[in-house]
Design an enzyme around this catalytic site. Sequence first.
Site, short mmCIF file in Angstrom:
data_model
loop_
_atom_site.label_atom_id
_atom_site.label_comp_id
_atom_site.label_asym_id
_atom_site.label_seq_id
_atom_site.Cartn_x
_atom_site.Cartn_y
_atom_site.Cartn_z
N ASP A 13 0.85 -1.18 0.00
CA ASP A 13 0.00 0.00 0.00
C ASP A 13 0.90 1.24 0.00
O ASP A 13 2.10 1.15 0.30
CB ASP A 13 -0.90 -0.04 1.24
CG ASP A 13 -1.78 1.18 1.37
OD1 ASP A 13 -2.40 1.57 0.36
OD2 ASP A 13 -1.82 1.76 2.47
N ASP A 15 -0.35 5.21 0.78
CA ASP A 15 -0.66 6.18 1.83
C ASP A 15 -0.75 5.52 3.20
O ASP A 15 -1.48 4.55 3.39
CB ASP A 15 -2.00 6.87 1.53
CG ASP A 15 -1.89 7.87 0.40
OD1 ASP A 15 -0.77 8.37 0.16
OD2 ASP A 15 -2.91 8.17 -0.25
N ASP A 214 -1.83 -0.73 5.90
CA ASP A 214 -2.17 -0.11 7.20
C ASP A 214 -3.66 0.07 7.42
O ASP A 214 -4.07 0.39 8.53
CB ASP A 214 -1.49 1.25 7.32
CG ASP A 214 -2.17 2.32 6.48
OD1 ASP A 214 -2.36 2.09 5.25
OD2 ASP A 214 -2.56 3.36 7.03
#
Length: 279
Positions: A13, A15, A214
């Site tokens: 991922d 961001d 996250d």
Amino acid sequence: MLTLDDPLLVFSDVDGTLQDSHTGDWQPAAEWLSRLREHHIPLILCSSKTAAEMMAVQRMLGLEGLPFIAENGAVIQLDEHWQDHENYPRIMTGSSHNEITKVLIELRSRDGYKFTTFSEMDEHILADVTGLPPAQASLARLQEASETLIWRDSDEQMQVFDVEMAELGLRFVQGARFWHVLDERSGKDQAVNWLIRQYRHYDGTGHITIGLGDGPNDAPLLDTVNFAIVVKGLNRQGIRLQYDTPDRVYHCALEGAAGWREGMDYVLGNGGTPSSAQT
């Protein structure tokens, strides 16, 4: 023990994982990016960002030419060496952005849901909402196979909306800050599995996969790979994984790129490397 000499694929991922959610800083991960590059290990970005945004991130990180997964799996960019593929340079799975947006606007008009789509805002308003510079915000509006929402309604209405999405063959996916609607035939897990098959086809070998994320929308990615690294995120609910076992999943104490580095140090460094398991 995993090493950089193993046939690895790393899916990450962007961001809140490879980059700081607020500042975009990725420098704590720079040394690992260099190591992966030196060992010819693909780092495949996997994000809710648009393809236009992802290509800009790739240029910044020195990852040009590698595949990436955009719009939560609805868009897959192919490796630059796969130009013989019938869908080169990228494929879109399921419904188009325009088709999805039309459904959303009709539902809002009929049922009174309170939300705003990214495509309804110009780059200046979107820049204020996202914190992105206007030029980057304009790239965030270039969605091809999904739509992003700012949800302004109650949790109860959200549950009803979620059910309606499923009945219409659409996914309602929670990101770190916003919500995303895409075709049920799309998803980070499907995209990851598709790319793993392509690498096996072109390389003639199986690969060991590592994933980093996250947010809740990273769960399909992290449940698909051999080894998952959960970077500490901003979402209060965290990530709920189907296979959250110590031999497969590492939970970082740090956020953003510092957490990314922490996770890679653990899986591929000297701090308790897990045993390899080939796909």
